[in-house]
Design a protein around this motif. Structure first.
Motif, short mmCIF file in Angstrom:
data_model
loop_
_atom_site.label_atom_id
_atom_site.label_comp_id
_atom_site.label_asym_id
_atom_site.label_seq_id
_atom_site.Cartn_x
_atom_site.Cartn_y
_atom_site.Cartn_z
N TRP A 1 -7.62 9.53 5.66
CA TRP A 1 -8.03 8.71 4.52
C TRP A 1 -8.32 9.58 3.30
O TRP A 1 -8.68 10.76 3.44
CB TRP A 1 -9.27 7.90 4.90
CG TRP A 1 -9.03 6.91 6.00
CD1 TRP A 1 -7.82 6.55 6.53
CD2 TRP A 1 -10.02 6.18 6.73
NE1 TRP A 1 -7.99 5.62 7.53
CE2 TRP A 1 -9.33 5.38 7.68
CE3 TRP A 1 -11.41 6.11 6.67
CZ2 TRP A 1 -9.99 4.52 8.54
CZ3 TRP A 1 -12.08 5.26 7.52
CH2 TRP A 1 -11.38 4.47 8.46
N PRO A 2 -8.17 9.05 2.09
CA PRO A 2 -8.38 9.87 0.89
C PRO A 2 -9.80 10.42 0.82
O PRO A 2 -10.78 9.74 1.15
CB PRO A 2 -8.14 8.88 -0.26
CG PRO A 2 -7.24 7.84 0.33
CD PRO A 2 -7.68 7.70 1.75
N MET A 3 -9.88 11.67 0.39
CA MET A 3 -11.17 12.31 0.17
C MET A 3 -11.46 12.30 -1.33
O MET A 3 -10.55 12.37 -2.16
CB MET A 3 -11.14 13.73 0.71
CG MET A 3 -11.00 13.80 2.23
SD MET A 3 -10.92 15.49 2.88
CE MET A 3 -9.24 15.94 2.41
N ILE B 1 0.84 -1.20 0.00
CA ILE B 1 0.00 0.00 0.00
C ILE B 1 0.88 1.24 0.00
O ILE B 1 1.72 1.43 0.88
CB ILE B 1 -0.93 0.01 1.22
CG1 ILE B 1 -1.82 -1.25 1.21
CG2 ILE B 1 -1.80 1.26 1.23
CD1 ILE B 1 -2.70 -1.38 2.44
N MET B 2 0.68 2.07 -1.00
CA MET B 2 1.45 3.30 -1.14
C MET B 2 1.08 4.31 -0.04
O MET B 2 -0.01 4.26 0.51
CB MET B 2 1.18 3.89 -2.54
CG MET B 2 2.02 5.08 -2.91
SD MET B 2 1.16 6.62 -2.50
CE MET B 2 0.16 6.88 -3.94
N ARG B 3 2.00 5.25 0.25
CA ARG B 3 1.81 6.20 1.37
C ARG B 3 1.11 7.47 0.87
O ARG B 3 1.69 8.53 0.75
CB ARG B 3 3.17 6.51 2.00
CG ARG B 3 3.85 5.30 2.62
CD ARG B 3 5.25 5.60 3.09
NE ARG B 3 5.30 6.60 4.14
CZ ARG B 3 6.41 7.04 4.72
NH1 ARG B 3 7.59 6.54 4.33
NH2 ARG B 3 6.37 7.96 5.66
N TRP B 4 -0.17 7.34 0.61
CA TRP B 4 -0.97 8.42 0.01
C TRP B 4 -0.88 9.71 0.82
O TRP B 4 -0.51 10.77 0.30
CB TRP B 4 -2.42 7.95 -0.09
CG TRP B 4 -3.42 8.98 -0.53
CD1 TRP B 4 -4.03 9.93 0.23
CD2 TRP B 4 -3.92 9.16 -1.86
NE1 TRP B 4 -4.89 10.67 -0.53
CE2 TRP B 4 -4.85 10.23 -1.81
CE3 TRP B 4 -3.71 8.52 -3.08
CZ2 TRP B 4 -5.55 10.66 -2.95
CZ3 TRP B 4 -4.41 8.95 -4.20
CH2 TRP B 4 -5.31 10.01 -4.13
N ARG B 5 -1.24 9.66 2.10
CA ARG B 5 -1.31 10.89 2.89
C ARG B 5 0.08 11.49 3.12
O ARG B 5 0.24 12.72 3.10
CB ARG B 5 -2.00 10.62 4.23
CG ARG B 5 -2.21 11.85 5.11
CD ARG B 5 -3.01 12.94 4.40
NE ARG B 5 -4.29 12.46 3.94
CZ ARG B 5 -5.01 13.02 2.97
NH1 ARG B 5 -4.54 14.09 2.35
NH2 ARG B 5 -6.16 12.52 2.59
N VAL C 1 -8.47 1.69 -0.44
CA VAL C 1 -7.38 0.85 0.08
C VAL C 1 -6.59 1.56 1.17
O VAL C 1 -6.06 0.91 2.09
CB VAL C 1 -6.45 0.40 -1.07
CG1 VAL C 1 -5.65 1.56 -1.65
CG2 VAL C 1 -5.53 -0.72 -0.61
N HIS C 2 -6.54 2.87 1.14
CA HIS C 2 -5.72 3.60 2.11
C HIS C 2 -6.40 3.73 3.48
O HIS C 2 -5.78 4.21 4.43
CB HIS C 2 -5.34 4.96 1.55
CG HIS C 2 -4.52 4.84 0.30
ND1 HIS C 2 -3.19 4.47 0.33
CD2 HIS C 2 -4.84 4.97 -1.00
CE1 HIS C 2 -2.73 4.40 -0.91
NE2 HIS C 2 -3.72 4.70 -1.73
N PRO D 1 -4.87 4.38 11.03
CA PRO D 1 -6.14 4.39 11.76
C PRO D 1 -6.82 5.75 11.82
O PRO D 1 -8.03 5.81 12.00
CB PRO D 1 -5.74 3.92 13.17
CG PRO D 1 -4.29 4.29 13.30
CD PRO D 1 -3.71 4.15 11.92
N ARG D 2 -6.06 6.84 11.69
CA ARG D 2 -6.66 8.17 11.80
C ARG D 2 -7.50 8.45 10.56
O ARG D 2 -6.98 8.70 9.48
CB ARG D 2 -5.55 9.22 11.96
CG ARG D 2 -6.05 10.63 12.27
CD ARG D 2 -4.88 11.58 12.52
NE ARG D 2 -5.33 12.90 12.90
CZ ARG D 2 -5.62 13.87 12.02
NH1 ARG D 2 -5.50 13.65 10.72
NH2 ARG D 2 -6.04 15.05 12.45
#
Length: 498
Positions: A363-365, A314-318, A352-353, A358-359
């Motif tokens: 998560w992606p909007m 899983i890529m580090r989106w945030r 997926v993110h 957990p926060r």
């Protein structure tokens, strides 16, 4: 090309609370958005009645390999390095004819255009090697379909045993020799082929088709060829595609073969990490890698379905968005997604993110995901304004029926675009000011005839592909051992569950 007026449409506005503008008109002139509001078209302009429906930018497939469009469903989910063993061995039995290359490219064009993907970055690889005739066939398919495309030659030029850790010691002597051979297409020949691509196709059809460059991955080329590609990229302002840290094994490669440097650090040390680069995947990155990417201005191409299909992580989106790293979204390829649909890519990216941290505020909007699939892709392609609805932007547009099931009732447009839509609500698609699909039908090509021809042709190729699988299967035990060794290594990062 006559002007086109979209009358009584609502525009996607990701700054607005409901994601929509008030009804308005939008005028397209000379392939670009000319006026918004209440423009007065020239006599004879084409008029599209919007009926209050949604006009939004076309989707950008920010990373793609068209070479395996005909192999959907052929392989099970496998780790990348084993997957590639079966996907793209440099075997003569897999050499395509120009017509095969044209048809397999067109399969992707049809699927993308019918679901609202108007632009693509094709990091095209060639088995066993590229030729001018095959390059021409791929490019011609994009021109004929009406898509906007960037085309690169994704071709390694070092021996297989130099690209991977542990493998040399794991292979029996009798199997080692073929993998010690350099690519059948050395760097000087590849640069000649880039001259052909640039001279024949770069800027074709008013700039709808352009070139890009690709090293495939930093460990798959020599520093000298890497430098030559960077020079081409600089001189012609071309995007530069480079797969980096897609898998844990690639992280281990840096520890084993690059003196402990990651592939991102190695690329930066060579001076090739720049705002022109598309860093593809970037899953097994640490904070230092992300800081280097952010400082360079490079984009990251995120391919969430492919990453799940191959178990890459899983890529580090945030963490990327928090550093201001521009993101685009990609399918990757039909064989690692089994569809070429950017709506499912967006939905997967949005979901997926939630497993990554957990926060939930991290998560992606939905607006972030939509930006990555539109203007983020335009930025990665180095096409100013692409993926936006600004004056002067390329007129690559989707008209969606807001009375269709995904939007009834209309509660939150961005979320419903990301989570509910799959491309079934498209009324029409425009590329560079030309309507190329309408009511689910491609207007430039005979879809039924192309599908019939492709179906028959590639059905006849199954025996050849089976023979290729049998040839490479003898290497599977060593590749599996290499994968297991890398999986057991503690690299100080966890990008997978369990």
């Amino acid at each position: 090309m006559p002007e086109t007026l979209f009358r009584n449409v609502r525009l996607l506005d990701l700054q607005a609370h409901d994601g929509l503008t008030a009804p308005c008109d939008l005028l397209v002139r000379d392939g670009r958005i000319a006026e918004i509001g209440a423009p007065q078209p020239a006599p004879g302009a084409a008029v599209v009645e919007g009926r209050g429906d949604l006009l939004m930018p076309g989707l950008v497939n920010g990373h793609f390999h068209s070479s395996v469009n005909h192999m959907k469903g052929r392989l099970p989910s496998l780790p990348l390095e084993i997957f590639m063993l079966y996907e793209c061995p440099e075997l003569e039995v897999l050499r395509p004819t120009p017509r095969e290359a044209y048809l397999r490219t067109m399969l992707g064009c049809i699927e993308m255009l019918k679901t609202g993907t108007t632009s693509v970055q094709d990091d095209c690889f060639f088995v066993p090697e590229p030729t001018p005739e095959i390059i021409d066939a791929v490019a011609q398919a994009y021109l004929d379909s009406g898509m906007r495309a960037r085309l690169a030659l994704d071709q390694p030029e070092v021996p297989e045993l130099d690209k991977l850790p542990f493998l040399r010691d794991l292979l029996p002597c009798e199997l080692r020799a073929p993998l010690e051979q350099p690519s059948p297409c050395p760097a000087p020949r590849l640069l000649e082929l880039y001259d052909h691509l640039l001279g024949q196709w770069h800027g074709a059809e008013g700039g709808r088709l352009k070139a890009a460059v690709s090293c495939s991955a930093p460990q798959r080329v020599t520093p000298e060829y890497f430098a030559a590609l960077d020079d081409l990229s600089q001189r012609h302002d071309l995007p530069f595609y480079a797969h980096m840290l897609e898998t844990k094994l690639q992280r281990v490669y840096g520890e084993e073969c690059l003196g402990g440097r990651s592939l991102v650090r190695y690329t930066a040390d060579l001076g090739f990490l720049s705002e022109r680069m598309n860093v593809i995947h970037a899953i097994w990155v640490d904070d230092a890698d992300l800081d280097l990417i952010a400082q360079s201005g490079a984009s990251v191409a995120h391919n969430p379905i492919s990453n799940l299909r191959l178990g890459s992580g899983i890529m580090r989106w945030r963490d990327m968005l928090g550093r201001g790293i521009p993101l685009c979204l990609g399918v990757d390829e039909a064989i690692a997604d089994d569809a070429i649909n950017m709506w499912s890519v967006m939905k997967t990216a949005a979901l997926v993110h939630t497993l990554d941290r957990p926060r939930y505020e991290d998560w992606p909007m939905a607006p972030e995901v939509l930006r990555a699939a539109t203007e983020g892709g335009g930025r990665a392609m180095r096409e100013p304004g692409l993926g936006t609805l600004t004056i002067g932007a390329p007129a690559d547009l989707n008209l969606l029926d807001l009375s269709a099931l995904p939007f009834v009732p209309l509660n939150n447009l961005p979320r419903q675009l990301v989570h509910c839509e799959l491309g079934q609500s498209l009324r029409m698609t425009m590329v560079a000011g030309e309507i190329v699909t309408e009511k689910g039908r491609l207007l430039r090509v005979d879809e039924a005839a192309l599908l019939e021809e492709a179906g028959a042709l590639f059905a006849g190729k199954r025996a050849q592909m089976d023979r290729a699988d049998a040839q490479v299967a003898r290497y599977l035990p060593a590749y599996r051992a290499m994968y297991d060794m890398a999986s057991a290594r503690d690299v100080g990062l966890r990008r997978r569950l369990g």
